[in-house]
Design an enzyme around this catalytic site. Structure first.
Site: not given
Length: 175
Positions: A8, A68, A140
């Site tokens: 992420d 991502e 996160d």
């Protein structure tokens, strides 16, 4: 059983999560955490992200990575910095010969929670449930674990159908 790294990305905090794909639709938790870059110059923060991701890969030995995709933020400067942090993580993965796949936030939420409209807390709770965690990972890190789970589920649905691996397509699989 394949080790999968989920990333992420962020210019200040980059979450990572590693799961072992059981090959039977499930994942086993291996590790998670955050790479914190502090408030230095952007090039210094990107170097920290790159080195941190590379160290994680060398420590745990995943063979594939999900990351991502950049979303369109209201603040263009933030989106650019996020894209640069993503790039640093992708280069680290590519240099370690990982197959790399990219997922939108909606795809990750759909894979983990069942709806693309899920909030971060819902994702975190489902990650805890799916991986049988007894404590909440940092947000996160939870997002990174969700990306790894999404990648595991996507790989298992693609690979049996003869689509090959991302490596056969130049190292990056776009979904």
């Amino acid at each position: 059983m394949t080790l999968i790294l989920g990333i992420d990305p962020g210019s200040r905090i980059t979450g990572y999560g590693i799961v072992r794909d059981t090959g039977r639709g499930g994942c086993i938790y291996v590790a998670s955490g955050c790479i914190r870059t502090g408030a230095g110059e952007l090039h210094e923060r990107l170097q920290i992200v790159y080195r941190g991701v590379r160290e994680i890969i060398q420590t745990y030995g995943p063979v594939t990575m999900g990351i991502e995709k950049v979303f369109m933020a209201k603040n263009a400067d933030s989106a650019l910095k996020l894209g640069q942090a993503r790039g640093a993580a992708i280069v680290a993965g590519a240099e370690e010969s990982l197959e790399i796949a990219e997922y939108t936030a909606t795809q990750v939420k759909q894979a983990v929670v069942g709806t693309g409209a899920a909030n971060k807390e819902q994702v975190q709770m489902m990650v805890m449930h799916m991986l049988k965690l007894t404590s909440k990972p940092q947000i996160d890190a939870s997002d990174a674990l969700a990306i790894a789970i999404c990648h595991a589920h996507t790989r298992s649905s693609l690979l049996p159908h003869g689509l090959g691996t991302a490596r056969s397509r130049g190292g990056r699989l776009r979904l």
